[in-house]
Enzyme design. Structure first.
Site, PDB file in Angstrom:
ATOM      1  N   ASP A 195      59.849 106.532  63.527  1.00  0.00           N
ATOM      2  CA  ASP A 195      61.311 106.442  63.353  1.00  0.00           C
ATOM      3  C   ASP A 195      62.022 107.716  63.837  1.00  0.00           C
ATOM      4  O   ASP A 195      61.764 108.803  63.334  1.00  0.00           O
ATOM      5  CB  ASP A 195      61.559 106.224  61.849  1.00  0.00           C
ATOM      6  CG  ASP A 195      63.028 106.212  61.453  1.00  0.00           C
ATOM      7  OD1 ASP A 195      63.901 106.102  62.329  1.00  0.00           O
ATOM      8  OD2 ASP A 195      63.287 106.302  60.233  1.00  0.00           O
ATOM      9  N   HIS A 368      66.447 108.364  56.229  1.00  0.00           N
ATOM     10  CA  HIS A 368      65.551 108.629  57.355  1.00  0.00           C
ATOM     11  C   HIS A 368      65.042 110.072  57.349  1.00  0.00           C
ATOM     12  O   HIS A 368      65.753 110.992  56.945  1.00  0.00           O
ATOM     13  CB  HIS A 368      66.269 108.356  58.677  1.00  0.00           C
ATOM     14  CG  HIS A 368      66.699 106.926  58.828  1.00  0.00           C
ATOM     15  ND1 HIS A 368      65.891 105.966  59.380  1.00  0.00           N
ATOM     16  CD2 HIS A 368      67.845 106.292  58.465  1.00  0.00           C
ATOM     17  CE1 HIS A 368      66.526 104.800  59.372  1.00  0.00           C
ATOM     18  NE2 HIS A 368      67.715 104.982  58.818  1.00  0.00           N
TER      19      HIS A 368
END
Lengths: 555, 555
Positions: A195, A368
């Site tokens: 990611d 994130h």
């Protein structure tokens, strides 16, 4: 078979963009797909509801597709399924909450449960999907029950992180499965896909629990009603609001359709710990003293129709903002939404509310991983090949540099584009071609039927409107039998522009006389004569370029 | 006279918004106006070019208006003048650079110099405008030659800061006139109007000179070509780029229309110190070794047609981005432009450029005072009354709180709205009414002719397009003589929707038969029957709601 012994990764979405994540993994005659997300339309995609990946490649290889595995329940990972499952009916695996959210979506789209094959899995389960053994491992993220995947293939293991952060103190205590990642790393990982969303942020992303401390401070200070807006899917956030409300003996009402949906699914499945009797209906909240009331609402992005926006504009039926209210916007604006959020905050201020938003640190944390966490992931997994995913192009570049700094051979790092085929052997990786890919626009019931021509027309219509010229011609002699009539929309305010439109009519009549006098009965010549004459005239008078649409009828 | 002895402030723009700044000051029978700016349209103002203040109040009091005084040359302070001077031909005062930029704007709008009365003034000048003595004082800002105003009236002095920051080391060494502000404060100031743009930022705004240090670091590192994008009007920034280029023996080319314009005006007037021969044409830059080349460009906001955006998309005729290029975006995105900037950065990365943007601190500083500077201004001027200006509503509220903390009596602080009349005596201030105010939309040559109806139509057209139904009826018997014909734009891709449109035609024919069979020859009944029938049918089939426009002709 030509492909034997080779592993292919084919990103169908999520590379060069934040959204519509979808990655196909192919080995031999089998394909497994990771996620099937949507992305919200760009500003210039006028009238479009959502955008999904182009799955032509999967449809052309329908028989090879063994299934779709979901990492978590966010729209950018599951949102394309209601469209895709209609064309590609394959089994779907996901964790309990992910499937719970998906089921509700499918229902809303009118897809019957009988026609889909949903299979529940949990972290540390290993699924057999064609030749792949797919192991799920826990990751922390801004939604509960998120996982990453280890896909074991005959030539090596792929690790896909899904969306993740390394929250050391997650609200549900479900820490990212460091042990599994370390074990995979020890055993050897061929490819890591990780990611990239927050790769531009140095340091570590704060723990979700930090927001709980901020809520505690806010609830301690607030004398009257508290309204908190957040992402509906952020169940940990909602949990913390409910827990804090409970600590301060307040009741909670939930408003906004998506918030009600998610809270209902998450409560039913046991992902929310809701003390008995704390959640009440809105009219009960309104009867309580303000010091006892908390409202959890949608609208953290200033979306025009959301509950918070309607409150801010005094358009909400059940809630009127009054001085003394504390409104907390527990989110940061997604790029593109900054102005809408600022406008909502302004309206709330005008109603007299105290508004706690963006500027206050600790009122929101990202889901994130930041740079140091991304490094940790790379160091745990120690892959031979690295493919940054989930990010705009510059983020993928940045992530690849990070990996190189940590010792991944730059030749083994691939900044790829959607549709490229990345082919790996145990020794080597290369870009081995391209499959169709791109964006499919969804507008109402139409999937993929709105293309560049329609969008170009909408663009022109939106800028300067349209002017329609209708004329009925006599078939025999080409003479005008009725009209020309001029109708306009979105061009000028008609009542104040009669003179302009009358003059326009005269110009059209002159153009017609010229044409028909010259015996032109070729419609396309007449039409382009009208278009040219009027276009020039109107631009001269207004400096606008409306769409000019001549329509000729014949009797 | 009723107003004798009373001073009125009437904000016509810039309150509750960032942009179109305009403040009318009235005493007795005289009005003086501070600034006349524009604002760029909101997303929903489809097709609108710019938005200017509503000056109905000034036009209704035309004879009282003694003139307009400009604080500096930014669009949000002078941009409405090309429109306003056509209706309100009054003298205009401003500093040399401000008038230089204004003259070019007026010329582009086709306004002859003969018809306007521009009067040059400099800091510490005192102008006599009606009963007002207007003193100009230097402030630092992100454009050169900016001033604030002290307006002396029979009942006391007003101070208007204009846009300002307290840069202790400005590039042109023209420090904000602390001495004058202190002197005014000592003598007593009735009302302070102060810039609220950055009131949400704690601390101090960094000095413009900090950006020079960053440029120095970047130029020292860069091996090949350097391209810097910035706001054209930021002459200090351009000066620093030129100076740094000179220090590293590089030549400079200027690209982009507004950048060329500003550099030409600023050089002519002596606001740029350009070493002999350093600025060269683009084709000369292209012939030099890349290590000797600097390009200064527009496009720091990712504007679609700007030079940098065209370079990023390989659409610029003179400049091709190649690996090795260093691109510096020396600006932060204005709210609403974030996505366009990110897209430009992505494209530049794809071309292989090294891109230095936002994330790098010191590559841009704001031109507006942060909290500590705003406090300093309040403490220097020590006004009796305080009116925060230039800011969205929440910013004005925040600025008013700041003033209260510093000891201004909360009863003497006014968070006002555009159009409100703030009336002051020496003792007391109050809101004394309202004048017409608002936004006037400019679309092409039309000023104010596009209103809600046109915008609503453009909105609908932009979302789902338009479907036009034309039918020619026979006057005598009401029978269909030609048609119905259906034409659509922006609704569906016509070539793939023949079936849908054929079916729609059948529905219209049926509706017509029903009407005309029933002898309805009332056009509006026929039209609404067509609209209803088709609307329902199309929504059912597509879930879209195009504008449906029935046009009936008669022979």
């Amino acid at each position: 078979m030509a492909d034997e012994g080779k592993l292919q990764l084919i990103p169908l979405g999520g590379l060069g963009e934040i959204g519509k994540n979808m990655m196909a993994v192919k080995y031999g005659d089998s394909i497994v797909v990771i996620d099937a997300g949507l992305i919200f339309p760009e500003d210039e995609m006028l009238g479009i509801d959502v955008v999904i990946p182009d799955i032509t490649y999967l449809l052309e290889n329908k028989k090879l597709v063994k299934g779709i595995i979901l990492t978590h329940g966010h729209e950018d990972h599951i949102g394309a399924l209601p469209y895709i499952l209609k064309e590609l009916n394959v089994p779907v695996w996901g964790t309990r909450l992910t499937l719970g959210l998906l089921e509700r979506k499918l229902k809303e789209s009118g897809i019957s449960e009988k026609n889909v094959r949903l299979n529940q899995a949990k972290p540390r389960d290993t699924l057999s999907v064609g030749p792949f053994k797919v192991e799920l491992f826990r990751v922390s993220h801004s939604i509960a029950d998120a996982v990453g995947l280890a896909i074991h293939t005959p030539i090596g293991t792929l690790v896909h992180t899904g969306d993740f952060k390394l929250d050391q103190t997650p609200v549900d205590n479900d820490v990212t499965d460091f042990a599994k990642l370390a074990e995979l790393g020890e055993q050897g990982v061929l490819v890591l896909m990780s990611d990239s969303t927050n790769v531009e942020r140095p340091g570590y992303t704060m723990s979700e629990r930090r927001v709980g401390h901020t809520f505690d401070e806010i609830f301690r200070e607030a004398q009257e009603r508290i309204i908190v807006a957040s992402f509906a899917s952020n169940i940990h956030r909602i949990q913390q609001i409910i827990t804090t409300a409970h600590n301060y003996s307040r009741k909670v009402a939930i408003v906004g359709r998506s918030m009600l949906n998610v809270v209902s699914v998450a409560s039913d499945l046991g992902y929310l710990d809701v003390p008995e009797g704390i959640i009440v209906e809105l009219d009960e909240i309104n009867r309580l003293p303000k010091s006892k009331a908390v409202i959890i609402s949608t609208g953290s992005q200033g979306e025009p129709m959301s509950a918070l926006t309607r409150m801010a504009k005094s358009e909400h039926k059940g809630i009127e903002i009054v001085p003394g209210d504390t409104v907390v916007i527990s989110a940061t604006p997604i790029p593109g939404n900054e102005k809408m959020v600022a406008r909502t905050v302004d309206h709330l201020f005008k109603q007299g509310a105290e508004v706690i938003h963006e500027a206050v640190s600790g009122i929101h944390v990202s889901g994130h991983a930041s740079q140091e966490e991304l490094k940790m992931m790379l160091n745990l997994v120690r892959p031979k090949f690295f493919v940054p995913v989930h990010g705009e192009y510059r983020m993928l570049v940045k992530h690849s540099k990070l990996a190189a700094e940590l010792g991944v051979d730059p030749e083994n790092i691939f900044v790829a584009e959607n549709g490229q085929i990345l082919e790996f052997t145990q020794k080597r990786g290369r870009i081995a071609g391209r499959v169709p890919s791109g964006r499919v626009l969804v507008d109402g019931l139409g999937v993929g039927d709105v293309g560049n021509i329609v969008l170009r027309d909408r663009k022109q219509l939106s800028q300067d409107g349209i002017l329609i010229v209708v004329v009925t011609l006599n078939k025999e002699n080409g003479q005008v039998a009725a009209g020309p009539d001029i109708v306009s929309r979105g061009f000028v305010y008609v009542r104040e522009s009669e003179e302009l439109l009358d003059e326009a009519k005269i110009r059209v009549t002159q153009a017609l006389e010229k044409c028909c006098g010259g015996k032109t009965s070729d419609w396309s010549t007449i039409k382009s004569s009208i278009r040219d004459t009027l276009g020039k005239f109107l631009f001269e008078k207004t400096h606008r370029r409306p769409m000019i649409l001549p329509i000729i009828m014949e009797i």
